[in-house]
Write a protein that holds these residues in place. Structure first.
Motif, PDB file in Angstrom:
ATOM      1  N   LYS A   1       6.758   8.075 -13.688  1.00 47.31           N
ATOM      2  CA  LYS A   1       8.030   7.907 -14.394  1.00 47.31           C
ATOM      3  C   LYS A   1       9.163   8.592 -13.637  1.00 47.31           C
ATOM      4  CE  LYS A   1      10.114  10.005 -18.294  1.00 47.31           C
ATOM      5  NZ  LYS A   1      10.026  10.571 -19.650  1.00 47.31           N
ATOM      6  N   THR A   2       8.946   9.817 -13.221  1.00 49.31           N
ATOM      7  CA  THR A   2       9.972  10.549 -12.476  1.00 49.31           C
ATOM      8  C   THR A   2      10.289   9.848 -11.167  1.00 49.31           C
ATOM      9  OG1 THR A   2       9.322  12.640 -13.493  1.00 49.31           O
ATOM     10  CG2 THR A   2      10.547  12.771 -11.415  1.00 49.31           C
ATOM     11  N   LYS A   3       9.265   9.382 -10.472  1.00 50.11           N
ATOM     12  CA  LYS A   3       9.468   8.676  -9.211  1.00 50.11           C
ATOM     13  C   LYS A   3      10.264   7.389  -9.421  1.00 50.11           C
ATOM     14  CE  LYS A   3       5.309  10.621  -7.182  1.00 50.11           C
ATOM     15  NZ  LYS A   3       3.998  10.378  -6.577  1.00 50.11           N
TER      16      LYS A   3
ATOM     17  N   ASN B   1       0.825  -1.212   0.000  1.00 50.77           N
ATOM     18  CA  ASN B   1       0.000   0.000   0.000  1.00 50.77           C
ATOM     19  C   ASN B   1       0.856   1.259   0.000  1.00 50.77           C
ATOM     20  OD1 ASN B   1      -2.460  -1.341  -0.096  1.00 50.77           O
ATOM     21  ND2 ASN B   1      -2.692  -1.378   2.123  1.00 50.77           N
ATOM     22  N   LEU B   2       1.964   1.229   0.755  1.00 52.75           N
ATOM     23  CA  LEU B   2       2.893   2.360   0.753  1.00 52.75           C
ATOM     24  C   LEU B   2       3.473   2.571  -0.645  1.00 52.75           C
ATOM     25  CD1 LEU B   2       4.585   4.572   2.149  1.00 52.75           C
ATOM     26  CD2 LEU B   2       6.235   2.785   2.714  1.00 52.75           C
ATOM     27  N   LEU B   3       3.887   1.487  -1.283  1.00 56.49           N
ATOM     28  CA  LEU B   3       4.404   1.606  -2.651  1.00 56.49           C
ATOM     29  C   LEU B   3       3.348   2.204  -3.576  1.00 56.49           C
ATOM     30  CD1 LEU B   3       6.400  -1.681  -3.329  1.00 56.49           C
ATOM     31  CD2 LEU B   3       7.296   0.613  -2.928  1.00 56.49           C
ATOM     32  N   GLY B   4       2.136   1.679  -3.489  1.00 56.82           N
ATOM     33  CA  GLY B   4       1.070   2.179  -4.357  1.00 56.82           C
ATOM     34  C   GLY B   4       0.810   3.664  -4.157  1.00 56.82           C
ATOM     35  N   ALA B   5       0.770   4.082  -2.911  1.00 59.60           N
ATOM     36  CA  ALA B   5       0.525   5.494  -2.613  1.00 59.60           C
ATOM     37  C   ALA B   5       1.706   6.366  -3.036  1.00 59.60           C
ATOM     38  CB  ALA B   5       0.252   5.666  -1.119  1.00 59.60           C
ATOM     39  N   SER B   6       2.910   5.861  -2.859  1.00 54.63           N
ATOM     40  CA  SER B   6       4.102   6.648  -3.159  1.00 54.63           C
ATOM     41  C   SER B   6       4.346   6.829  -4.651  1.00 54.63           C
ATOM     42  CB  SER B   6       5.338   5.989  -2.535  1.00 54.63           C
ATOM     43  OG  SER B   6       5.224   5.957  -1.136  1.00 54.63           O
TER      44      SER B   6
END
Length: 117
Positions: free
Chosen positions: A45-47, A31-36
């Motif tokens: 793309k930038t992230k 969930n953290l990955l999805g939100a981030s």
């Protein structure tokens, strides 16, 4: 020579197996990955390009493989990915030196006398 596809599969398989071993924590991480990584002030793309640099700086092989894949999936070019990695390489030397000549040295100076008795 590394096999990035195998490494990506190992990583993804490990995440899936951990969903059974530690479901609450794995779900929270995902969930953290999805939100981030969702679109926001920065594009996905930038992230992902930033993540390539961070993974490279931290020398995390699975992070590098995963985020190169995700960056390409998000539309990053080879040149963008290489440039991000080179920023990490350029950055990686300075902080290590800075901490060595300050905090490490100061810690040795502070603690060594306790062990010389």
């Amino acid at each position: 020579m590394a096999d990035p596809k195998k490494m990506l599969n190992e990583f993804m398989g490990g995440l899936q197996s951990f969903e059974k071993e530690a479901p609450e924590q794995t779900k929270a991480f995902m969930n953290l990955l999805g939100a981030s990584y969702k679109e926001g002030a920065l594009s996905t793309k930038t992230k992902e390009i930033i993540s390539v640099a961070v993974g490279t700086y931290n020398r995390c092989e699975y992070c590098i493989v995963f985020h190169v894949y995700k960056a390409l999936e998000a539309g990053a070019t080879k040149e963008e990915i290489i440039e991000a990695a080179m920023v990490a390489v350029a950055f990686g030397g300075g902080p290590s030196m800075a901490y060595s000549v300050t905090l490490v040295k100061e810690s040795i100076d502070a603690f060594l006398p306790e062990f010389e008795k």
